[in-house]
Design a protein around this motif. Structure first.
Motif, short mmCIF file in Angstrom:
data_model
loop_
_atom_site.label_atom_id
_atom_site.label_comp_id
_atom_site.label_asym_id
_atom_site.label_seq_id
_atom_site.Cartn_x
_atom_site.Cartn_y
_atom_site.Cartn_z
N HIS A 70 -5.58 1.30 -11.36
CA HIS A 70 -5.53 1.42 -12.67
C HIS A 70 -5.49 -0.02 -13.45
O HIS A 70 -5.87 -0.14 -14.62
N ARG A 71 -5.20 -1.09 -12.59
CA ARG A 71 -5.06 -2.57 -13.15
C ARG A 71 -5.90 -3.22 -12.68
O ARG A 71 -6.13 -4.00 -11.87
N GLY A 151 2.98 0.00 -4.81
CA GLY A 151 3.12 1.43 -4.94
C GLY A 151 2.17 2.08 -4.39
O GLY A 151 2.85 3.32 -3.56
N ASN A 179 3.38 -6.97 -6.72
CA ASN A 179 4.05 -7.44 -7.76
C ASN A 179 5.57 -6.88 -8.06
O ASN A 179 6.21 -7.15 -9.00
C1 LIG Z 1 -0.80 9.81 -7.53
C2 LIG Z 1 -0.14 8.99 -8.94
N1 LIG Z 1 1.19 8.98 -8.98
C3 LIG Z 1 1.67 8.44 -10.23
C4 LIG Z 1 1.01 7.73 -11.06
C5 LIG Z 1 1.65 7.20 -12.04
N2 LIG Z 1 1.33 5.60 -12.02
C6 LIG Z 1 0.69 4.93 -12.49
S1 LIG Z 1 0.43 3.37 -12.28
C7 LIG Z 1 2.01 3.80 -11.08
C8 LIG Z 1 2.70 2.37 -10.24
C9 LIG Z 1 1.79 1.83 -9.51
O1 LIG Z 1 2.34 0.81 -9.03
P1 LIG Z 1 1.52 -0.29 -8.01
O2 LIG Z 1 0.83 0.58 -7.04
O3 LIG Z 1 2.43 -1.11 -7.50
O4 LIG Z 1 0.64 -1.14 -9.18
P2 LIG Z 1 1.19 -1.97 -10.28
O5 LIG Z 1 0.98 -0.94 -11.67
O6 LIG Z 1 2.43 -2.43 -10.09
O7 LIG Z 1 0.09 -2.82 -10.44
C10 LIG Z 1 2.27 4.92 -11.14
C11 LIG Z 1 3.52 5.65 -10.45
C12 LIG Z 1 -0.56 7.59 -10.86
N3 LIG Z 1 -1.33 7.13 -11.61
N4 LIG Z 1 -1.15 8.46 -9.53
#
Ligand SMILES: Cc1ncc(C[n+]2csc(CCOP(=O)(O)OP(=O)(O)O)c2C)c(N)n1
Ligand SMILES: [Mg+2]
Length: 328
Positions: A70-71, A151, A179
């Protein structure tokens, strides 16, 4: 270090600096323009954590492949993804890299080897392993790097992917950008303090390394070592880089007022700005002057002006194409 090695190091460090600066300025522009509400997708900014993207991608070659989550803006740009098509995608325009239907979390640029990104946490980790397996079956060389957050190491597919990659000795570089948070949850409420992410990966048989994710030179050196081992056929490696996101989890704002992290913690990391650290080293070593840096910044701003104008003036996807490029 002899003179030619010193020159190579200086040239590389300068390039790493310029790339981090470019990513920072692109994302700051996104943040500045976001309130206009013309970008209708969520954006997860990497401001503050540019070094892992840039240091790792600098250790890869053009034909190596990268995936992200996502990032992903920093990873896409560091791998050479097209800026105009990225901004057009975020503006939902037909000239965007996913035809304007994916938004910020579905970036792709196959010409640059940036296979793609998806918002489902952890989901591109097995895809990266599959890309590496497919390449081997086709007799192609090159390695696959996948970026994910701390995460994502809590998903099942993370473990399945590591297991399979080790079993098949696949050429995959797993890059964890730790992070310290998954949205608002710090590591301490999610994972036991008695072991690290590296130890989790080591239990699957990977070689692992943990490094300072705000020092781009450290990242680049770690990544070069890992890439050399992977290319020599020794199987996958996991690198964990400690870093920090400055802005809110999702969106252009700062959210230190809502209380899930302390201002002191934020300020400590803010003092460790990867761009300032690298810039200072370049100036101290006489590689660039402050004037060179100012000119570089000016050049990048012009490039961004141009890309924003392209994105804003592009057309939205035509309504008759609303069912193309989608999986249903
Ligand atoms: C399978 C799933 N569970 C929950 C989410 C909601 N969600 C989006 S980003 C995120 C946090 C992810 O944290 P991390 O992997 O540490 O990445 P960061 O945002 O810190 O870069 C969550 C829980 C998702 N997109 N997909
Ligand atoms: Mg995180």
């Amino acid at each position: 270090m002899n003179r030619s090695n010193l020159e190579i190091k200086s040239k590389t460090l300068r390039s790493l600096y310029c790339q981090m600066l470019r990513i920072r300025l692109v994302e700051e522009r996104i943040a500045e323009l976001y309130p206009e509400q013309e970008m209708r997708c969520p954006v997860h900014l990497s401001i503050g954590q540019e070094a892992p993207a840039v240091g790792v991608c600098a250790a890869l070659s053009q034909k190596d492949k990268v995936l992200s989550g996502h990032r992903s803006h920093a990873h896409y740009l560091a791998k050479g993804g097209d800026l105009k098509r990225m901004l057009a995608e975020i503006y939902g325009k037909s000239t965007g890299c996913s035809g304007g239907k994916g938004g910020s979390m579905h970036l792709t640029d196959l010409n640059a080897g940036f296979i793609g990104a998806t918002p489902i946490v952890g989901s591109t980790i097995p895809i990266a392993v599959g890309v590496a397996l497919a390449a081997r079956m086709r007799g192609q060389d090159g390695i696959v790097a996948v970026f994910f957050g701390d995460g994502a190491t809590e998903t099942g597919v993370f473990h399945e992917s590591l297991n399979f990659a080790v079993l098949k000795r696949l050429p995959v570089l797993f890059v964890c950008e730790n992070n310290l948070y998954s949205v608002y949850s710090p590591m301490k409420v999610r994972q036991p303090a008695c072991r690290t992410i590296g130890q989790l990966a080591a239990a699957h048989g990977l070689r692992t390394e943990r490094g300072d994710g705000n020092d781009v030179e450290t990242v680049w050196r770690c990544a070069c070592d890992a890439v050399a081992q992977i290319r020599s056929g020794m199987g996958p490696v996991l690198l964990e880089f400690l870093t920090y996101r400055w802005r809110e989890h999702c969106g252009p704002n700062f959210d230190n007022d809502i209380g899930y992290r302390t201002v002191e913690e934020y300020e400590t990391w803010r003092q460790r700005d990867p761009i300032v650290i690298c810039g200072k080293r370049l100036v101290d070593e006489g590689v660039v002057s402050k004037e060179d840096m100012r000119k570089e910044e000016e050049r990048i701003h012009l490039e961004i002006d141009d890309a924003v104008a392209f994105a804003k003036s592009s057309a939205f996807p035509a309504s008759e194409n609303c069912m193309t490029q989608v999986y249903a």
